[in-house]
Scaffold this motif. Structure first.
Motif, short mmCIF file in Angstrom:
data_model
loop_
_atom_site.label_atom_id
_atom_site.label_comp_id
_atom_site.label_asym_id
_atom_site.label_seq_id
_atom_site.Cartn_x
_atom_site.Cartn_y
_atom_site.Cartn_z
N GLN B 194 6.13 5.69 -25.36
CA GLN B 194 5.46 4.46 -25.91
C GLN B 194 6.10 3.29 -25.49
O GLN B 194 5.32 2.40 -25.08
N HIS B 195 7.33 3.26 -25.10
CA HIS B 195 8.21 2.39 -24.68
C HIS B 195 7.39 2.02 -23.15
O HIS B 195 7.37 0.81 -22.60
N LEU B 196 7.52 3.16 -22.35
CA LEU B 196 6.98 3.20 -20.95
C LEU B 196 5.40 2.30 -20.79
O LEU B 196 5.34 1.43 -20.00
N SER B 197 4.67 2.68 -22.00
CA SER B 197 3.09 2.16 -21.85
C SER B 197 3.26 0.91 -21.81
O SER B 197 2.61 0.13 -21.29
N ARG B 198 4.24 0.24 -22.48
CA ARG B 198 4.51 -1.40 -22.65
C ARG B 198 4.54 -2.04 -21.26
O ARG B 198 4.57 -3.19 -21.28
#
Ligand SMILES: Nc1ncnc2c1ncn2[C@@H]1O[C@H](COP(=O)(O)OP(=O)(O)O)[C@@H](O)[C@H]1O
Ligand SMILES: [Mg+2]
Lengths: 299, 251
Positions: B194-198
């Motif tokens: 999720q964090h990476l997607s940001r």
């Protein structure tokens, strides 16, 4: 009158290759100018910088007084370049290619001039043929046509006749000559030195990125290549007084170098006095090839 | 007609003349994705309340196709002209680097939007998709396509061979677009992902675009538009710099 082309102190390197080493050159308006030199001398590199296809490391080039980088719009309007490489857009027919090229120069209603170019370059039959389907010679003509769509004052042709048949060559030069007579400045590079000699009033010779000769064609021919006279004599013996002119002897054939026609007169007199008979005689005109070879081997 | 308009017209014509490959084919491919994924997953997945999975997929798939086609248009046009050498025909005329940039971006954006619209219209035959905020939809469609068109110019300038361009496409564009939440909401991902997607700009393009349809999204559309605009601005300035200095084109 501003020069058509003014080149000052242009240097260009490609990695370790120092392709242009401080070129200074001024070409006046209305000239028919040849830029000669062996392969790799830097002719195309210089033309590319002039056309804005490449940039000089240092130095500047102006076309009709406009700097090719700072005032590129005016400079590019003033120059038409026929590239050395046979490139084309397979997407277009001949006429489309010319229309689009006009459009890139902001010329919308240019069909009349396009028709004229098509006519003069004998492209009429192929006007609606796709570029892909043209022979090499035809593609070359289209490249010339594309360079002319915006009626540039300065026309630069980089080996326009390489791999082109004789009739096309003649047709092309006839058209280019006409443009020159109408006031366009012409600059060309070619390996056919007879072509340059016949067409160009001025010549620059380039060798390894340096201009090694710059003069009128007539001066170059006179300075580097005197006329020579070949004689077949009976008896096969040259009078003592003419030995200083002898450059070559093969059996009864003697080649003498003479500076001008008055010397021809003297040779005749000496031969008559020595009672030597002339069986055959040939006067050789100076030629650019000889000049070129001499200049290139000098440095 | 100025040089700019002629160049724009030529770039539009270039893909339009082969629209079977450049427009119809991506529409078909995307519809196949839609049919297969919705068939396999429709029963199991619900991303947003009251939104059918098939409907959820449509904006994401449409955006992905828009991005890929906008990129493909500018990059392939440039590399083809470079390799065949006929790029000189547009380098010789007095066309400024800004005009050059604008013509390529606009033509590629147009192709992206046409493909996206085509996908949306054909998808409506299979599933109904609400349109809540058309302005957001249009904004993200234009900016997203423009962004990838710009990236396409960079790739087209940089690449010297077709396989370098393919590498750019396969190792950057494709992973980023697949990992951007086309098939899922990032809230369904583990924390790390999720964090990476940001950090993936593609995520914001798709999320914001989807907001225009459903009125729900993972992040605020204002955040998304800010990120997309920021990236677009950055890449545009970079591209303009490359064009102004003549990097690789006027070497
Ligand atoms: N793009 C380039 N990259 C590297 N070297 C180049 C490039 N263009 C030209 N050169 C080198 O510069 C020199 C001059 O080349 P060029 O201008 O093509 O010569 P000419 O046109 O007189 O035959 C040559 O040594 C050539 O190898
Ligand atoms: Mg050359």
């Amino acid at each position: 009158m501003v020069p058509a082309i003014q080149i000052s102190q242009v240097h260009k390197r490609f990695g370790a290759v120092h392709a242009l080493r401080g070129i200074d050159l001024e070409i006046q308006q209305g000239q028919f100018f040849a830029l000669l030199g062996p392969n790799g001398a830097g002719k195309t590199t210089l033309i590319n910088i002039l056309a804005g296809l490449s940039r000089a490391d240092t130095g500047a080039i102006c076309v009709m007084g406009f700097d090719v980088t700072k005032q590129y719009r005016q400079a590019r309007r003033a120059v038409g370049v026929v590239p050395q490489e046979l490139v084309f857009d397979p997407f277009f027919t001949v006429r489309e290619a010319l229309r689009f090229q006009s459009g890139y120069f902001g010329l919308a209603k240019n069909d009349q001039w396009i028709d004229e170019i098509i006519h003069h370059l004998d492209l009429g039959e192929k006007a609606n043929t796709n570029m892909r389907a043209l022979s090499g010679g035809m593609k070359r003509r289209v490249l010339v046509a594309q360079a002319l769509v915006h009626k540039p004052q300065v026309i630069v042709l980089d080996e326009p006749t390489a791999g082109v048949d004789v009739s096309l060559r003649q047709g092309l030069w006839q058209f280019i000559r006409k443009l020159n007579e109408e006031g366009h400045t012409i600059v060309l590079t070619t390996h056919y030195l007879d072509e340059a000699e016949a067409l160009c009033k001025q010549i620059a010779m380039l060798k390894q990125g340096i201009i090694v000769a710059l003069d009128t064609t007539a001066n170059l021919l006179n300075r580097f290549s005197g006329r020579s006279l070949t004689l077949r004599l009976e008896p096969a013996q040259l009078p003592e007084s003419l030995h200083r002119l002898l450059t070559h002897q093969e059996k009864e054939l003697f080649t003498l170098s003479i500076a001008d026609f008055s010397e021809l007169e003297k040779v005749m007199v000496e031969l008559r006095l020595a009672k030597v008979q002339i069986l055959e005689m040939e006067l050789n005109q100076p030629d650019l090839e000889e000049v070129f070879v001499k200049i290139m081997s000098k440095q | 007609m100025g040089g700019f308009l002629t160049l724009l017209y030529k770039e539009l014509l270039r893909f339009w003349k082969v629209s079977f490959q450049t427009v119809a084919a991506p529409i078909l491919t995307t519809l196949l994705y839609l049919l297969i994924f919705s068939h396999v997953l429709a029963e199991h997945v619900q991303v947003y309340e009251g939104v059918k999975y098939t409907a959820f997929l449509v904006p994401g798939l449409a955006m992905m196709a828009m991005l890929q086609n906008a990129f493909a248009n500018s990059s392939s046009s440039l590399i083809q002209s470079k390799i065949t050498g006929n790029i000189i025909f547009i380098l010789l005329p007095p066309i400024s680097y800004v005009e050059f940039f604008a013509a390529y971006v606009l033509a590629a954006t147009f192709r992206g939007v046409v493909v996206g619209l085509g996908i949306f219209l054909v998808a409506l035959l299979f599933v109904s998709v609400p349109v809540n905020y058309p302005v957001w939809i249009l904004l993200f469609a234009l900016l997203g396509s423009g962004l990838l068109a710009t990236l396409g110019i960079i790739a087209g300038i940089w690449a010297e061979k077709f396989d370098q361009l393919a590498a750019f496409q396969n190792f950057i564009i494709l992973p980023l677009s697949f990992l951007s939440g086309v098939f899922y909401s990032i809230h369904s991902l583990p924390n790390f992902w999720q964090h990476l997607s940001r950090f993936n700009p593609f995520f914001y393009m798709i999320d914001g675009f989807r907001f225009g349809f459903f009125g729900v999204s993972d992040v605020s559309p204002f955040t998304s538009i800010a990120v997309v605009c920021g990236c677009f601005l950055f890449l545009s300035l970079l591209t303009l710099h490359l064009l102004r200095t003549g990097y690789k084109l006027r070497n």
